[in-house]
Design a protein around this motif. Structure first.
Motif, mmCIF file in Angstrom:
data_model
loop_
_atom_site.group_PDB
_atom_site.id
_atom_site.type_symbol
_atom_site.label_atom_id
_atom_site.label_comp_id
_atom_site.label_asym_id
_atom_site.label_seq_id
_atom_site.Cartn_x
_atom_site.Cartn_y
_atom_site.Cartn_z
ATOM 1 N N MET A 69 0.881 -1.157 0.000
ATOM 2 C CA MET A 69 0.000 0.000 0.000
ATOM 3 C C MET A 69 0.922 1.210 0.000
ATOM 4 O O MET A 69 2.072 1.124 0.437
ATOM 5 C CB MET A 69 -0.892 -0.008 1.234
ATOM 6 N N CYS A 70 0.423 2.325 -0.510
ATOM 7 C CA CYS A 70 1.284 3.501 -0.543
ATOM 8 C C CYS A 70 0.482 4.788 -0.538
ATOM 9 O O CYS A 70 -0.711 4.799 -0.837
ATOM 10 C CB CYS A 70 2.202 3.467 -1.756
ATOM 11 N N ILE A 71 1.182 5.851 -0.194
ATOM 12 C CA ILE A 71 0.669 7.202 -0.373
ATOM 13 C C ILE A 71 1.605 7.883 -1.356
ATOM 14 O O ILE A 71 2.829 7.889 -1.171
ATOM 15 C CB ILE A 71 0.617 7.985 0.949
ATOM 16 N N ASP A 111 -2.228 14.244 -1.276
ATOM 17 C CA ASP A 111 -1.958 12.829 -1.046
ATOM 18 C C ASP A 111 -3.000 11.928 -1.688
ATOM 19 O O ASP A 111 -4.203 12.179 -1.608
ATOM 20 C CB ASP A 111 -1.933 12.529 0.453
ATOM 21 N N VAL A 112 -2.510 10.845 -2.292
ATOM 22 C CA VAL A 112 -3.347 9.818 -2.894
ATOM 23 C C VAL A 112 -3.000 8.500 -2.212
ATOM 24 O O VAL A 112 -1.847 8.071 -2.227
ATOM 25 C CB VAL A 112 -3.101 9.706 -4.415
ATOM 26 N N ASP A 146 -5.865 13.010 6.409
ATOM 27 C CA ASP A 146 -5.705 14.159 5.512
ATOM 28 C C ASP A 146 -5.299 13.762 4.102
ATOM 29 O O ASP A 146 -4.578 14.487 3.426
ATOM 30 C CB ASP A 146 -4.714 15.174 6.084
ATOM 31 N N THR A 147 -5.750 12.616 3.662
ATOM 32 C CA THR A 147 -5.534 12.165 2.288
ATOM 33 C C THR A 147 -6.620 12.778 1.411
ATOM 34 O O THR A 147 -7.782 12.799 1.789
ATOM 35 C CB THR A 147 -5.606 10.626 2.227
ATOM 36 N N GLU A 148 -6.253 13.273 0.244
ATOM 37 C CA GLU A 148 -7.237 13.910 -0.635
ATOM 38 C C GLU A 148 -7.976 12.920 -1.530
ATOM 39 O O GLU A 148 -9.151 13.098 -1.827
ATOM 40 C CB GLU A 148 -6.563 14.974 -1.513
ATOM 41 N N VAL A 149 -7.276 11.877 -1.994
ATOM 42 C CA VAL A 149 -7.878 10.911 -2.917
ATOM 43 C C VAL A 149 -7.613 9.507 -2.415
ATOM 44 O O VAL A 149 -6.499 9.180 -2.014
ATOM 45 C CB VAL A 149 -7.311 11.063 -4.352
ATOM 46 N N TYR A 150 -8.650 8.694 -2.477
ATOM 47 C CA TYR A 150 -8.533 7.278 -2.128
ATOM 48 C C TYR A 150 -8.795 6.454 -3.381
ATOM 49 O O TYR A 150 -9.867 6.549 -3.964
ATOM 50 C CB TYR A 150 -9.541 6.933 -1.026
ATOM 51 N N VAL A 151 -7.795 5.675 -3.793
ATOM 52 C CA VAL A 151 -7.989 4.724 -4.882
ATOM 53 C C VAL A 151 -8.541 3.468 -4.213
ATOM 54 O O VAL A 151 -7.839 2.783 -3.469
ATOM 55 C CB VAL A 151 -6.681 4.438 -5.647
ATOM 56 N N VAL A 152 -9.804 3.217 -4.447
ATOM 57 C CA VAL A 152 -10.545 2.179 -3.731
ATOM 58 C C VAL A 152 -9.903 0.815 -3.927
ATOM 59 O O VAL A 152 -9.573 0.422 -5.046
ATOM 60 C CB VAL A 152 -12.019 2.175 -4.176
ATOM 61 N N THR A 170 -12.545 12.362 -2.350
ATOM 62 C CA THR A 170 -12.645 11.778 -3.686
ATOM 63 C C THR A 170 -12.191 10.329 -3.641
ATOM 64 O O THR A 170 -11.156 10.005 -3.057
ATOM 65 C CB THR A 170 -11.757 12.547 -4.690
ATOM 66 N N ALA A 171 -12.986 9.455 -4.269
ATOM 67 C CA ALA A 171 -12.645 8.043 -4.378
ATOM 68 C C ALA A 171 -12.666 7.664 -5.852
ATOM 69 O O ALA A 171 -13.587 8.052 -6.579
ATOM 70 C CB ALA A 171 -13.626 7.185 -3.607
ATOM 71 N N VAL A 172 -11.650 6.932 -6.270
ATOM 72 C CA VAL A 172 -11.573 6.445 -7.640
ATOM 73 C C VAL A 172 -11.588 4.922 -7.594
ATOM 74 O O VAL A 172 -10.807 4.313 -6.857
ATOM 75 C CB VAL A 172 -10.297 6.933 -8.345
ATOM 76 N N ILE A 173 -12.498 4.331 -8.368
ATOM 77 C CA ILE A 173 -12.573 2.878 -8.446
ATOM 78 C C ILE A 173 -12.169 2.467 -9.851
ATOM 79 O O ILE A 173 -12.860 2.780 -10.819
ATOM 80 C CB ILE A 173 -13.989 2.350 -8.135
#
Length: 142
Positions: free
Chosen positions: A40-42, A50-51, A73-79, A100-103
């Motif tokens: 896993m990473c940021i 941060d993503v 405080d992460t801005e985007v989560y890649v689901v 924001t979440a990206v799937i």
């Protein structure tokens, strides 16, 4: 490796810089199959955007990450895991602070993304973008 690509195995948390992107790679959170051992990473862009990418990590690995690292405080989560019901646990979705979440998902017979994950994201007011419905998702960071 058979094509000459250098392979690096990560067994401890590792920081890297690549073309202006800072990567904080988290060592695998547990033993088990490839999903449990996944990284896993940021990725940090511009110093403060941060993503979070959790790959195919299951709930247990996500929960361990939350206990051992500050990922608020992460801005985007890649689901995780294309929206599998075994990823994106309540604690993770609630605590990272992303809006924001990206799937990344295409046609599949597993039912991804699952209603459970979509409901968790909706309950936490995420703006959700899906490659199966929205096509290529492009986020611009200014």
């Amino acid at each position: 490796a058979s094509h000459g690509t250098e392979i690096t195995y990560i067994s401890a948390d590792t920081d890297m810089s690549i073309g202006g992107i800072e990567l904080e790679l988290f060592a695998p959170q547990q033993a088990g199959d490839a999903n449990e051992r996944g990284l896993m990473c940021i990725a940090t862009l511009g110093g403060d955007y941060d993503v979070l990418v959790t790959g195919d990590a299951p709930f247990a690995a996500e929960r361990k990450l939350l206990k051992t690292h500050d990922i608020a405080d992460t801005e985007v989560y890649v689901v995780g895991h294309q929206g599998s019901k075994y990823s994106s646990c309540d604690e993770l979705v609630e605590s990272i602070g992303a809006d924001t979440a990206v799937i990344s998902v295409g046609y599949n017979t597993y039912g991804h993304p699952t209603r459970e994950v979509l409901d968790r994201l909706a309950a936490n007011d995420y703006n959700v973008y899906r490659t199966d419905l929205d096509g290529c998702v492009e986020l611009r960071v200014w």
